[in-house]
Design an enzyme around this catalytic site. Structure first.
Site, PDB file in Angstrom:
ATOM      1  N   SER A 157       0.798  -1.231   0.000  1.00  0.00           N
ATOM      2  CA  SER A 157       0.000   0.000   0.000  1.00  0.00           C
ATOM      3  C   SER A 157       0.830   1.280   0.000  1.00  0.00           C
ATOM      4  O   SER A 157       0.308   2.348  -0.300  1.00  0.00           O
ATOM      5  CB  SER A 157      -0.961   0.014   1.195  1.00  0.00           C
ATOM      6  OG  SER A 157      -0.234   0.073   2.403  1.00  0.00           O
ATOM      7  N   ASP A 194      -7.781   5.793   4.048  1.00  0.00           N
ATOM      8  CA  ASP A 194      -8.199   4.707   4.937  1.00  0.00           C
ATOM      9  C   ASP A 194      -9.646   4.962   5.369  1.00  0.00           C
ATOM     10  O   ASP A 194     -10.098   6.110   5.402  1.00  0.00           O
ATOM     11  CB  ASP A 194      -7.256   4.624   6.136  1.00  0.00           C
ATOM     12  CG  ASP A 194      -5.843   4.205   5.720  1.00  0.00           C
ATOM     13  OD1 ASP A 194      -5.634   3.863   4.545  1.00  0.00           O
ATOM     14  OD2 ASP A 194      -4.948   4.234   6.584  1.00  0.00           O
ATOM     15  N   HIS A 218       0.929   4.181   7.059  1.00  0.00           N
ATOM     16  CA  HIS A 218       0.435   5.015   5.968  1.00  0.00           C
ATOM     17  C   HIS A 218       0.799   6.478   6.226  1.00  0.00           C
ATOM     18  O   HIS A 218       1.235   6.836   7.304  1.00  0.00           O
ATOM     19  CB  HIS A 218      -1.080   4.874   5.806  1.00  0.00           C
ATOM     20  CG  HIS A 218      -1.500   3.625   5.110  1.00  0.00           C
ATOM     21  ND1 HIS A 218      -2.805   3.201   5.070  1.00  0.00           N
ATOM     22  CD2 HIS A 218      -0.796   2.694   4.407  1.00  0.00           C
ATOM     23  CE1 HIS A 218      -2.900   2.079   4.384  1.00  0.00           C
ATOM     24  NE2 HIS A 218      -1.685   1.744   3.981  1.00  0.00           N
TER      25      HIS A 218
END
Length: 140
Positions: A31, A104, A79
Site C-alpha cells: 500500500s 483509509d 500510511h
C-alpha cells in the site's frame, strides 16, 4: 567461577537488541509503494517506549508516515497523513497508503498513532527485503 563481566556484557547486548528491535517495523503490504515494498523494514520513533516519548503524536504533520492502530485492520498500519481536521473539538488525521486510490476508511485519533517513520532528509529510513523472513515465519 562466575564471570560477572561476561554476564553483564550479555545483559547489555540483549538490552540493546531489544531496544533496537522496538524501532523496526516490517511492511506487510504494497500500500505504500514505491516508498516501501512488502518485506522492507522501516525505522520508527516511538510515541511511548516504556514511558519515554521520542515524539508527540500531536506534532504529526501532513506528509508524515505513521504507524497507527487501525479500527479496520487487526495489525498496525503504516500510511501517510494527508490531512488534519478538527471534528467536534478533536484532532483527527486522514491517512492513506501512497499506492491506494482512497484514504483509509476511518479518521485516526491522536492516541491511535504509535510510531512515526524516521526520515533522512525527505527519505524514510528503510532496510529493503530483510523483513520477508519475518513475514514468511508469521505466515503473512
Amino acid at each position: 567461577m562466575v564471570d560477572y563481566k561476561e554476564i553483564a556484557s550479555y545483559i547489555i547486548i540483549l538490552a540493546v537488541v531489544l531496544i533496537v528491535a522496538q524501532h523496526l517495523n516490517v511492511v506487510v503490504s504494497g500500500s505504500m509503494e514505491p516508498v516501501f515494498y512488502r518485506g522492507d523494514i522501516v525505522v520508527v520513533e516511538k510515541s511511548d517506549l516504556l514511558g519515554l516519548h521520542e515524539f508527540d503524536p500531536k506534532d504529526v504533520k501532513v506528509g508524515d508516515i505513521v504507524v497507527y492502530n487501525a479500527a479496520w485492520f487487526n495489525q498496525p498500519v503504516i500510511h501517510r497523513v494527508i490531512n488534519i481536521v478538527e471534528i467536534n473539538g478533536t484532532t483527527m488525521y486522514e491517512i492513506k497508503g501512497d499506492h491506494n486510490n482512497r484514504s483509509d476508511p476511518y479518521y485516526v485519533k491522536t492516541e491511535q498513532i504509535k510510531d512515526r517513520v524516521v526520515t533522512w532528509g525527505d527519505d524514510p529510513i528503510k532496510i529493503p527485503y530483510i523483513g520477508n523472513l519475518s513475514l514468511w515465519l508469521r505466515g503473512l
